[in-house]
Motif scaffolding. Sequence first.
Motif, mmCIF file in Angstrom:
data_model
loop_
_atom_site.group_PDB
_atom_site.id
_atom_site.type_symbol
_atom_site.label_atom_id
_atom_site.label_comp_id
_atom_site.label_asym_id
_atom_site.label_seq_id
_atom_site.Cartn_x
_atom_site.Cartn_y
_atom_site.Cartn_z
ATOM 1 N N LEU A 351 0.840 -1.191 0.000
ATOM 2 C CA LEU A 351 0.000 0.000 0.000
ATOM 3 C C LEU A 351 0.877 1.243 0.000
ATOM 4 O O LEU A 351 1.965 1.253 0.591
ATOM 5 C CB LEU A 351 -0.903 0.016 1.231
ATOM 6 N N PRO A 352 0.442 2.319 -0.630
ATOM 7 C CA PRO A 352 1.228 3.553 -0.635
ATOM 8 C C PRO A 352 1.561 4.020 0.774
ATOM 9 O O PRO A 352 0.690 4.056 1.650
ATOM 10 C CB PRO A 352 0.323 4.547 -1.363
ATOM 11 N N ALA A 353 2.823 4.363 1.002
ATOM 12 C CA ALA A 353 3.319 4.878 2.284
ATOM 13 C C ALA A 353 3.228 3.856 3.413
ATOM 14 O O ALA A 353 3.397 4.213 4.576
ATOM 15 C CB ALA A 353 2.594 6.162 2.685
ATOM 16 N N CYS A 354 2.968 2.587 3.080
ATOM 17 C CA CYS A 354 2.868 1.532 4.101
ATOM 18 C C CYS A 354 3.718 0.344 3.664
ATOM 19 O O CYS A 354 3.197 -0.627 3.098
ATOM 20 C CB CYS A 354 1.421 1.098 4.294
ATOM 21 N N PRO A 355 5.031 0.381 3.899
ATOM 22 C CA PRO A 355 5.915 -0.668 3.377
ATOM 23 C C PRO A 355 5.696 -2.040 3.984
ATOM 24 O O PRO A 355 6.210 -3.031 3.466
ATOM 25 C CB PRO A 355 7.313 -0.130 3.720
ATOM 26 N N ASP A 356 4.930 -2.125 5.081
ATOM 27 C CA ASP A 356 4.689 -3.425 5.714
ATOM 28 C C ASP A 356 3.259 -3.918 5.507
ATOM 29 O O ASP A 356 2.823 -4.855 6.172
ATOM 30 C CB ASP A 356 4.999 -3.359 7.206
ATOM 31 N N ASN A 357 2.532 -3.311 4.581
ATOM 32 C CA ASN A 357 1.165 -3.743 4.277
ATOM 33 C C ASN A 357 1.164 -4.327 2.861
ATOM 34 O O ASN A 357 1.123 -3.601 1.870
ATOM 35 C CB ASN A 357 0.194 -2.563 4.395
ATOM 36 N N HIS A 358 1.238 -5.645 2.768
ATOM 37 C CA HIS A 358 1.505 -6.341 1.512
ATOM 38 C C HIS A 358 0.217 -6.811 0.844
ATOM 39 O O HIS A 358 -0.653 -7.396 1.492
ATOM 40 C CB HIS A 358 2.404 -7.544 1.771
ATOM 41 N N VAL A 359 0.133 -6.595 -0.474
ATOM 42 C CA VAL A 359 -1.010 -7.046 -1.255
ATOM 43 C C VAL A 359 -0.529 -7.571 -2.609
ATOM 44 O O VAL A 359 0.585 -7.293 -3.046
ATOM 45 C CB VAL A 359 -2.055 -5.915 -1.478
ATOM 46 N N ASP A 401 -16.085 -5.513 -25.811
ATOM 47 C CA ASP A 401 -15.368 -4.354 -25.274
ATOM 48 C C ASP A 401 -13.863 -4.548 -25.427
ATOM 49 O O ASP A 401 -13.375 -5.671 -25.595
ATOM 50 C CB ASP A 401 -15.681 -4.145 -23.791
ATOM 51 N N SER A 402 -13.122 -3.452 -25.282
ATOM 52 C CA SER A 402 -11.661 -3.524 -25.379
ATOM 53 C C SER A 402 -11.058 -4.389 -24.281
ATOM 54 O O SER A 402 -9.958 -4.919 -24.425
ATOM 55 C CB SER A 402 -11.068 -2.113 -25.309
ATOM 56 N N ASP A 403 -11.771 -4.530 -23.159
ATOM 57 C CA ASP A 403 -11.304 -5.389 -22.072
ATOM 58 C C ASP A 403 -12.332 -6.476 -21.770
ATOM 59 O O ASP A 403 -12.502 -6.904 -20.642
ATOM 60 C CB ASP A 403 -11.029 -4.564 -20.820
ATOM 61 N N GLY A 404 -12.991 -6.949 -22.819
ATOM 62 C CA GLY A 404 -14.138 -7.841 -22.635
ATOM 63 C C GLY A 404 -13.822 -9.246 -22.201
ATOM 64 O O GLY A 404 -14.704 -9.938 -21.688
ATOM 65 N N GLU A 405 -12.564 -9.715 -22.371
ATOM 66 C CA GLU A 405 -12.283 -11.124 -22.085
ATOM 67 C C GLU A 405 -11.363 -11.340 -20.887
ATOM 68 O O GLU A 405 -11.552 -12.254 -20.119
ATOM 69 C CB GLU A 405 -11.697 -11.807 -23.324
ATOM 70 N N TYR A 406 -10.347 -10.497 -20.719
ATOM 71 C CA TYR A 406 -9.526 -10.630 -19.512
ATOM 72 C C TYR A 406 -8.762 -9.341 -19.251
ATOM 73 O O TYR A 406 -8.507 -8.534 -20.160
ATOM 74 C CB TYR A 406 -8.585 -11.837 -19.578
ATOM 75 N N VAL A 407 -8.424 -9.137 -17.980
ATOM 76 C CA VAL A 407 -7.662 -7.968 -17.553
ATOM 77 C C VAL A 407 -6.505 -8.435 -16.672
ATOM 78 O O VAL A 407 -6.599 -9.442 -15.965
ATOM 79 C CB VAL A 407 -8.535 -6.964 -16.768
ATOM 80 N N VAL A 408 -5.399 -7.691 -16.724
ATOM 81 C CA VAL A 408 -4.197 -7.998 -15.955
ATOM 82 C C VAL A 408 -3.666 -6.710 -15.348
ATOM 83 O O VAL A 408 -3.613 -5.676 -16.029
ATOM 84 C CB VAL A 408 -3.105 -8.640 -16.840
ATOM 85 N N CYS A 409 -3.275 -6.745 -14.072
ATOM 86 C CA CYS A 409 -2.671 -5.587 -13.410
ATOM 87 C C CYS A 409 -1.167 -5.769 -13.290
ATOM 88 O O CYS A 409 -0.683 -6.888 -13.086
ATOM 89 C CB CYS A 409 -3.269 -5.378 -12.018
ATOM 90 N N SER A 410 -0.439 -4.657 -13.375
ATOM 91 C CA SER A 410 1.015 -4.709 -13.232
ATOM 92 C C SER A 410 1.513 -3.388 -12.665
ATOM 93 O O SER A 410 0.809 -2.380 -12.677
ATOM 94 C CB SER A 410 1.692 -4.991 -14.581
ATOM 95 N N GLY A 411 2.746 -3.401 -12.180
ATOM 96 C CA GLY A 411 3.308 -2.214 -11.549
ATOM 97 C C GLY A 411 2.973 -2.185 -10.073
ATOM 98 O O GLY A 411 2.532 -3.181 -9.480
ATOM 99 N N ASN A 412 3.199 -1.054 -9.453
ATOM 100 C CA ASN A 412 2.929 -0.878 -8.030
ATOM 101 C C ASN A 412 1.673 -0.056 -7.811
ATOM 102 O O ASN A 412 1.321 0.795 -8.635
ATOM 103 C CB ASN A 412 4.111 -0.184 -7.345
#
Length: 561
Positions: A351-359, A401-412
């Motif tokens: 989480l932003p500004a929380c280095p010990d809160n992992h997701v 839709d442009s995201d009609g079949e699957y979505v993927v998240c990346s980055g922080n």
Amino acid sequence: MSIYSINMISSLIYGFSETSKKYYGEPVVLKSNYIYFTSWKYIRQGNFGWKIQYDPNMPESEKQQSAWLKGDGIGAKFQPIDMPYGIRLVAQPAQKVPLKKGQMSAQIFDEGKYKAWYTIDSCPDPEPFSSKDKILPGHNPHIAYAESNDCLTWEKPNLGIYEYAGNKSNNIVFRGDVDGYARGFHGGSVFVDPSSVEEHYKMLYLAIITDEEWEAFEKKYPGEADTMARRPDIGGYRCVFAVFGAVSPDGIHWKAIPEPLMIQHADTMNTCYYDLDRKLYVAYIRAWQVNERAEGFGAPDSTSWITVGRRSIGRSVSDDFRHFSKPELVFTTGADMPPSHVWYTNGKTTLPACPDNHVMFPWLWELERDGGDVWLLSSADGWTWYRVPGEPVVSCGNPGDSDGEYVVCSGNLLEYPDNKWCIGYSGNPIPHKYPGRDINQRKGLFPDVHGVSGLATWTKGRLVALQCDGEGEFATVAVIPSTDKIRLNAIVRPTGYIKAAVRILGEGGDLRTFDDTDTVVGDGIEMPVKWKGDPIISHKGKPIILRFKLKQAKLFGIEFY
């Protein structure tokens, strides 16, 4: 294996040593001014006691004996202590915002700037200095750099480091097909290492490995190479993989680490971070839940495991970012899931500004429809993971839709301007394995529909709600806040309430009481808590326990301000 070797492995994985001891309990160390509820980490589990009911004729001397020894008298009454009830954690869905022309999704906020490293396709024209003709197609993108002050306007600096299409007027910062290398680049990511200045930025990526490199690794680290990383050639291209690394003082000038960090078939998103508590580099990578194959069936480079192996999330650690442990499986298809669902990516962040809160924001690939959505995992310690209850946090759209079949998240997950939390996502209009990724050649399914890149956004702090539909109560673990005031990120119905009490750890009675709490209703990310108009807790540096009573409310976080 010797006792010495076992101790060394334990020290590496868990961060223990004879010279540094950790003690556990209360008060808990807060590494930020926020408490967010992505797990039960900061919520007391509750306690209880059995109060003995005495016979009025029992001698006083017998009443003073230990309850364990004297029995239950004439009965005992159960008495809960700070026992939570009526609350649950619920993952909140994101709003998807497609990127505008020229806009990008940031991967890191560092040195006062949003920064992004992104891939560009290799040049289609012949290049005499490049080894790209030896690299499997799709495994040789180049890494370019951009930065921004506001996430709206991005600068792509002309760095002049690598030649591309006949000149060096570009922002490319890394290539895996020059200097005699035929490694390429696939499934990589960049992270900030707070423990280093010379190597402040680090990169983890999948690349092609030579037989000589494989043999040298096996000789140096016997039994650690993943045999699934040796796959047969595809169309004459070598398909033997390992995970490599690169380091940089500024995120622009990179030096590739010559030896593989691990030999692992990690053929998708690979992430890494520096764990401040364990003093370790922790990588989350593609792993496989698959059984051992019987000897004598198939060649050593057989891919028979693909059809029965479930894609999963693995973890590997290192104390020097030069050699990582053999990965272990940490999250895979559970007994509570359909057997045709697999975790395709990991999306590890904090989480932003929380280095010990992992997701994590993993994409769940549903094989029966060759698509799927992004869910939320959380961990109280960055080690043990659970799926946060609720629905997917980033869902695909409707067919066509442009995201009609699957979505993927990346980055922080980062805090953006205007009190937003955002993480990058990409969406696709066709199923994952549909033979039509090149839209110029696709003629069957949605031939004119492009994919989309965007930001999955939440109002600041509102990734997970501690939700109370009726009435509920809970207490936090004891903390030592750096301030004397708190405010809440919450939504409270007019017919509901949030009341707060404050108790000094180890002292009887409340420093601030429920009855004195001023009304807290409405919708706000910075709702101050006051007691008869006074917001000051006056804990005088002592550890405190925050106690809450709720009704018809969603509490997202507590801020000490």
